[in-house]
Design a protein around this motif. Structure first.
Motif, mmCIF file in Angstrom:
data_model
loop_
_atom_site.group_PDB
_atom_site.id
_atom_site.type_symbol
_atom_site.label_atom_id
_atom_site.label_comp_id
_atom_site.label_asym_id
_atom_site.label_seq_id
_atom_site.Cartn_x
_atom_site.Cartn_y
_atom_site.Cartn_z
ATOM 1 N N SER A 58 65.877 46.953 55.910
ATOM 2 C CA SER A 58 64.930 48.033 55.480
ATOM 3 C C SER A 58 64.421 48.911 56.913
ATOM 4 O O SER A 58 64.425 49.982 56.737
ATOM 5 C CB SER A 58 63.670 47.383 54.919
ATOM 6 O OG SER A 58 63.811 46.725 53.803
ATOM 7 N N GLN A 59 64.285 48.385 57.851
ATOM 8 C CA GLN A 59 64.169 48.743 59.361
ATOM 9 C C GLN A 59 65.287 49.693 59.596
ATOM 10 O O GLN A 59 65.094 50.795 60.270
ATOM 11 C CB GLN A 59 63.954 47.595 60.493
ATOM 12 C CG GLN A 59 63.433 48.386 61.473
ATOM 13 C CD GLN A 59 63.267 47.152 62.698
ATOM 14 O OE1 GLN A 59 63.638 45.734 62.293
ATOM 15 N NE2 GLN A 59 62.685 47.582 63.697
ATOM 16 N N SER A 60 66.547 49.390 59.254
ATOM 17 C CA SER A 60 67.734 50.135 59.530
ATOM 18 C C SER A 60 67.553 51.415 58.757
ATOM 19 O O SER A 60 68.194 52.425 59.300
ATOM 20 C CB SER A 60 68.898 49.514 59.253
ATOM 21 O OG SER A 60 69.122 49.394 58.168
ATOM 22 N N LEU A 61 66.985 51.389 57.631
ATOM 23 C CA LEU A 61 66.811 52.587 56.702
ATOM 24 C C LEU A 61 65.602 53.587 57.129
ATOM 25 O O LEU A 61 65.358 54.503 56.612
ATOM 26 C CB LEU A 61 66.761 52.215 55.558
ATOM 27 C CG LEU A 61 68.033 51.348 54.740
ATOM 28 C CD1 LEU A 61 67.585 51.057 53.250
ATOM 29 C CD2 LEU A 61 69.262 52.628 54.565
ATOM 30 N N ILE A 84 61.806 35.211 51.280
ATOM 31 C CA ILE A 84 62.842 36.335 51.312
ATOM 32 C C ILE A 84 63.510 36.343 52.337
ATOM 33 O O ILE A 84 63.028 36.315 53.430
ATOM 34 C CB ILE A 84 61.923 37.684 50.972
ATOM 35 C CG1 ILE A 84 61.117 37.382 49.680
ATOM 36 C CG2 ILE A 84 62.952 38.895 50.880
ATOM 37 C CD1 ILE A 84 61.703 37.098 48.499
ATOM 38 N N ASP A 85 64.774 36.627 52.271
ATOM 39 C CA ASP A 85 65.758 36.460 53.429
ATOM 40 C C ASP A 85 65.300 37.504 54.539
ATOM 41 O O ASP A 85 64.819 38.710 54.005
ATOM 42 C CB ASP A 85 67.279 36.869 53.225
ATOM 43 C CG ASP A 85 68.180 36.556 54.151
ATOM 44 O OD1 ASP A 85 68.540 37.494 54.645
ATOM 45 O OD2 ASP A 85 68.546 35.422 54.452
ATOM 46 N N LYS A 86 65.349 37.102 55.936
ATOM 47 C CA LYS A 86 64.971 38.000 57.078
ATOM 48 C C LYS A 86 65.742 39.317 56.807
ATOM 49 O O LYS A 86 65.605 40.305 57.573
ATOM 50 C CB LYS A 86 64.729 37.193 58.166
ATOM 51 C CG LYS A 86 63.730 36.435 58.188
ATOM 52 C CD LYS A 86 63.662 35.704 59.594
ATOM 53 C CE LYS A 86 62.510 34.703 59.523
ATOM 54 N NZ LYS A 86 62.511 33.936 60.789
ATOM 55 N N GLY A 87 66.946 39.100 56.654
ATOM 56 C CA GLY A 87 67.787 40.330 56.431
ATOM 57 C C GLY A 87 67.608 41.416 55.674
ATOM 58 O O GLY A 87 67.869 42.722 56.076
#
Length: 480
Positions: free
Chosen positions: A379-382, A371-374
């Motif tokens: 998710s962290q930014s949310l 799964i792409d690390k982005g």
């Protein structure tokens, strides 16, 4: 030692013929492997070589498991077999036997502190270990209320007794006595020695051209004292008189093959196979998930421990792991003064689960890292925690990608359950072995076993394909 004889060959050939003789070298003192040279040795081996010289036949020994010897004779893969094989009416229907070359009988082995078992009558309702395909196994199966466990060799059956998992072992008397004396088995004694009268014979395919040569050579060795010299090399006293025809063949009866019993036994074995697979896959999935998360964690010592675990269970045969868990661990704990042992079912589930978890861990680690690390960063930014990210974002996507290899591992596990037969667990493959050991219809039975495995793996494949389609949002949308 020099054995004198004259040639009795009737083959009419200038050079000696080559005779492929099957044997199982786990039956001391009749056949075993010399620890110093690695060569086959034992009473049967020495006698067969003497017979070969007398009959002008070059003997070539081929090692096979005991329950595979008669199928090999039926298919003419080998020319003869000498492996402490008792002459019985059932076996005589599928192979030919030479005249008897040894008089033996069954014996009962128990632990030293056991004073309750003295005869076959005392074995009712007891736990008994036997070697598969032997007359000891047949005799034990007639004991009312007894729980019989079959093993591939007599040594494994005796190990089961030493570990305290059975009450007695029913096996050939000379073999059991030799194992106790020469192998130094501690805590085991023999009761009811030679409670039956049996005769060993050399087995050959039906209508074998070598039968008369072997009989003539054996008769000559008995007459000129060569047999006596071989006998006294391995046993004390004078050899007993041997009949030309054993009593077991004087009233031979034709035994019919019961197809209904075959499929009933295979269906019962299939149920056990599915139960083993389901439990091992479930526990393996739980353990594999934990190991996969540990492998991608930032903690280096934890990653190192889990990497050692994965490499060990993927790099060693499951058969070795089964033996270590079922036979090895109880022996280790006993040496440490601890009374501990595994029953067959938990031992089988534990070994299959630990092995499966190692493979599932790598499948799940690869799925998660695909799964792409982005998406982690998004998710962290949310404001989502790492646990929420894994649970709600990463794992659902990774699971869809992991389903095909997970299905492959499940199907592989269905087939790998056949390995637990070596510890006497009666799953699908073992049920087939037990039927072959009594009916000697190897092709039909093993074909039926193969078809049952094919049905189980095909149904499993369809189940995982349905699950893939069910979890695919695009296909669900099209279906809607």
């Amino acid at each position: 030692m020099v054995i004198l004889f004259t040639s009795v060959s009737t083959m009419g050939q200038d050079s000696p013929s080559s005779l492929k003789v099957a044997t199982e070298p786990t039956f001391p003192p009749f056949e075993m492997q010399d620890q110093g040279t690695g060569e086959l040795t034992g009473f049967d081996i020495q006698l067969m070589k003497a017979i070969g010289e007398a009959a002008e036949l070059n003997i070539e020994f081929i090692t096979l498991p005991f329950d595979g010897i008669i199928p090999a004779l039926q298919s003419n893969t080998v020319d003869a077999a000498i492996s402490g094989m008792t002459i019985t009416a059932e076996r005589a229907q599928t192979v030919s036997f030479s005249r008897p070359y040894f008089k033996a009988g069954l014996a009962i082995a128990v632990q030293d502190n056991n004073t309750n078992i003295q005869s076959f009558a005392d074995l009712e309702g007891k736990r008994i270990a036997v070697q598969i395909g032997t007359t000891g196994a047949q005799e034990a199966s007639t004991i009312e209320g007894a729980t019989v466990s079959s093993f591939d060799s007599a040594s494994l059956a005796l190990q089961e007794l030493i570990n305290g998992k059975v009450d007695a072992v029913v096996n050939d008397g000379p073999v059991t006595l030799y194992a106790i004396k020469e192998a130094g088995l501690q805590g085991v004694k023999v009761v009811g020695e030679l409670v039956t009268e049996e005769y060993y014979g050399i087995a050959l395919p039906k209508d074998s051209p070598y039968l008369d040569d072997i009989n003539n050579a054996l008769g000559l060795l008995i007459q000129n004292g060569g047999y006596r010299e071989v006998y006294q090399t391995w046993f004390a006293g004078e050899p007993p008189e041997l009949p030309l025809v054993p009593p077991s063949l004087e009233t031979a009866q034709v035994i019919s093959f019961d197809w209904g019993k075959l499929f009933a036994n295979l269906l019962q074995g299939s149920t056990i196979t599915l139960l083993l697979t389901a439990l091992a896959f479930t526990f393996g999935l739980i353990g594999g998930t934990a190991v996969a998360i540990a492998l991608i964690s930032p903690y280096k010592p934890l990653r190192l421990i889990c990497r050692i675990y994965v490499d060990f269970f993927r790099g060693t045969p499951m058969l070795v792991q089964l033996f270590m868990i079922y036979f090895g661990l109880p022996g280790l704990f006993r040496e440490l003064g601890l009374d501990f042992s595994f029953d067959r079912f938990p031992a089988a589930v534990l070994a299959l689960s630990l092995n499966s978890a190692a493979y599932l861990a790598e499948i799940m680690r690869g799925g998660i890292e695909s799964i792409d690390k982005g998406q982690w960063e998004a998710s962290q930014s949310l404001g989502m925690s790492p646990l929420q990210t894994m649970q709600d974002v990463i794992f659902p996507q990774a699971l869809r990608r992991m389903l095909p290899p997970l299905g492959n591992e499940f199907i592989t596990l269905v087939k790998d359950t056949s390995l637990v037969a070596v510890i006497g667990f009666e799953e699908l493959f073992r049920q087939g072995q037990l039927m072959v050991a009594t009916t000697y219809r190897s092709f039909e039975i093993y074909l039926a076993v193969a078809l049952m495995y094919l049905v189980l793996t095909t149904l499993s494949s369809f189940g995982f394909k349905w699950l893939e389609a069910r979890m695919n949002p695009l296909q669900r949308r099209k279906a809607a």
